[in-house]
Design an enzyme around this catalytic site. Structure first.
Site, short mmCIF file in Angstrom:
data_model
loop_
_atom_site.label_atom_id
_atom_site.label_comp_id
_atom_site.label_asym_id
_atom_site.label_seq_id
_atom_site.Cartn_x
_atom_site.Cartn_y
_atom_site.Cartn_z
N HIS A 28 60.07 84.57 20.63
CA HIS A 28 58.66 84.94 20.64
C HIS A 28 58.60 86.45 20.44
CE1 HIS A 28 59.56 86.28 24.68
NE2 HIS A 28 59.89 85.06 25.06
N ALA A 29 57.40 87.00 20.51
CA ALA A 29 57.24 88.43 20.22
C ALA A 29 57.99 89.33 21.21
CB ALA A 29 55.76 88.79 20.19
N HIS A 86 61.10 88.72 22.35
CA HIS A 86 62.44 88.85 21.75
C HIS A 86 62.39 89.77 20.52
CE1 HIS A 86 62.81 84.68 23.61
NE2 HIS A 86 63.85 85.30 24.13
N ARG A 135 59.58 79.56 28.11
CA ARG A 135 59.18 78.44 28.97
C ARG A 135 57.67 78.24 29.03
NH1 ARG A 135 64.01 80.33 32.19
NH2 ARG A 135 65.41 78.54 32.38
P1 AMP Z 1 65.73 84.89 27.21
O1 AMP Z 1 65.92 84.38 25.84
O2 AMP Z 1 64.53 84.34 27.93
O3 AMP Z 1 66.98 84.85 28.05
O4 AMP Z 1 65.40 86.44 27.06
C1 AMP Z 1 66.21 87.27 26.29
C2 AMP Z 1 65.77 88.70 26.50
O5 AMP Z 1 64.40 88.81 26.11
C3 AMP Z 1 65.86 89.15 27.95
O6 AMP Z 1 66.33 90.50 27.98
C4 AMP Z 1 64.43 89.06 28.42
O7 AMP Z 1 64.13 89.95 29.48
C5 AMP Z 1 63.70 89.45 27.16
N1 AMP Z 1 62.31 88.96 27.22
C6 AMP Z 1 61.89 87.70 27.46
N2 AMP Z 1 60.54 87.65 27.50
C7 AMP Z 1 60.11 88.92 27.26
C8 AMP Z 1 58.81 89.53 27.18
N3 AMP Z 1 57.69 88.82 27.34
N4 AMP Z 1 58.75 90.85 26.94
C9 AMP Z 1 59.89 91.59 26.79
N5 AMP Z 1 61.13 91.07 26.85
C10 AMP Z 1 61.24 89.76 27.09
#
Ligand code: AMP
Length: 285
Positions: A34-35, A37, A187
């Site tokens: 998503h935005a 990432h 999620r």
């Molecule tokens: P995930 O794929 O959920 O494990 O997240 C991968 C990375 O993206 C982690 O460093 C998260 O903290 C970051 N991340 C996830 N959601 C957001 C968001 N809404 N804003 C900024 N970073 C995010």
């Protein structure tokens, strides 16, 4: 963009870059982009010569009754997004290639991992630290970008890097939100329409707390009461997982707002567990 599935091939590629003196940035993720990432990828792109994006739904950071099998996946779309963001290498390890069947080595920062998300996910950060350290060893990056939505994760990784003298600069990146304030998360797809309509109340409750602090309310109990009252009125289907006031770097619980302060929350809403946080006063993570 090169897609690499074999850990040793990734290591060879990144070793070569390192020997060439190139500055490399690592962005670890679990995919379903998503935005949020994309903002990490853009931050990495602007800070380094080479961007390494990893997409691995790491089994060791999931508890026995968590959503490992159901975690949303869409590799085709993720690959297109990574390409559009100018990623140089996408590491997409095959299941089983990251952990030997007799894997026995773990990295832990127990003091920072016991509160907040650690309360309901006691083995989560051990899995996170271990996989992040493995990714650091595989990619030897100059810097690594992590989102502040997972504030505790950033604080723990910073401490791990400091304590173990890991030569990687950690770049925290701000939370990216929907227009109504809900922090983006892979999620969020678990939310029903009615749950989705209530979810922005998480951020608005944190903003309310920050406003109260700016007006002079320094008592944790008063702030917590205001947040819970806001949830009762606007988030009737939400169930508090935790509502914590901590020091932003040490994550030590605060008894009063009289210095750097972070308010961090997790709320269960239907099948989702939503995280958010706000700096009430200055902090560094
Ligand atoms: P995930 O794929 O959920 O494990 O997240 C991968 C990375 O993206 C982690 O460093 C998260 O903290 C970051 N991340 C996830 N959601 C957001 C968001 N809404 N804003 C900024 N970073 C995010």
């Amino acid at each position: 963009m090169q897609i690499i599935t074999d850990p040793s091939e990734l290591q060879n590629c990144c070793l070569t870059w390192r020997m060439q003196g190139l500055k490399t940035a690592l962005v670890p993720t679990m995919g379903y982009f998503h935005a949020g990432h994309e903002s990490l990828m853009a931050c990495a792109r602007s800070a380094a010569d080479k961007v390494i994006l990893t997409l691995f739904v790491n089994p060791t950071q999931f508890g026995p009754n968590e959503d490992l099998a159901a975690y949303p996946r869409d590799h085709e779309r993720d690959i297109a997004i990574a390409k559009a963001q100018g990623v140089d290498v996408l590491f997409l390890p095959e299941a089983g290639s990251m952990y030997a069947p007799d894997h026995a080595t773990w990295v832990e920062v127990p003091e920072l991992a016991q509160g907040l998300c650690g309360l309901s996910r006691p083995t989560h950060f051990r899995g996170v630290c271990t996989v992040v350290m493995k990714l650091f060893m595989l990619t030897l990056p100059s810097l690594a970008v992590f989102g502040q939505k997972d504030w505790q994760q950033v604080a723990i990784i910073k401490r791990m890097v400091r304590d173990l003298n890991v030569p990687v600069q950690i770049l925290p990146s701000p939370i990216v939100r929907e227009h109504d304030g809900l922090a983006l998360s892979s999620r969020n797809v678990y939310l029903t329409e009615s749950e989705r309509a209530q979810a922005p109340a998480i951020q608005s409750s944190l903003r309310l707390a920050k406003k109260l602090v700016s007006e002079g309310t320094m008592e944790i109990s008063v702030l917590a009461e205001a947040i819970r009252a806001h949830w009762a009125a606007n988030l009737p289907d939400g169930e508090e997982d935790y509502l914590s006031f901590v020091h932003p770097d040490t994550l030590a619980p605060l008894s009063r707002i009289d210095g750097p302060a972070l308010c961090a929350v997790a709320v269960r809403l239907g099948k989702a567990r939503l995280l958010d946080n706000i700096l009430l006063t200055e902090g560094t993570a």
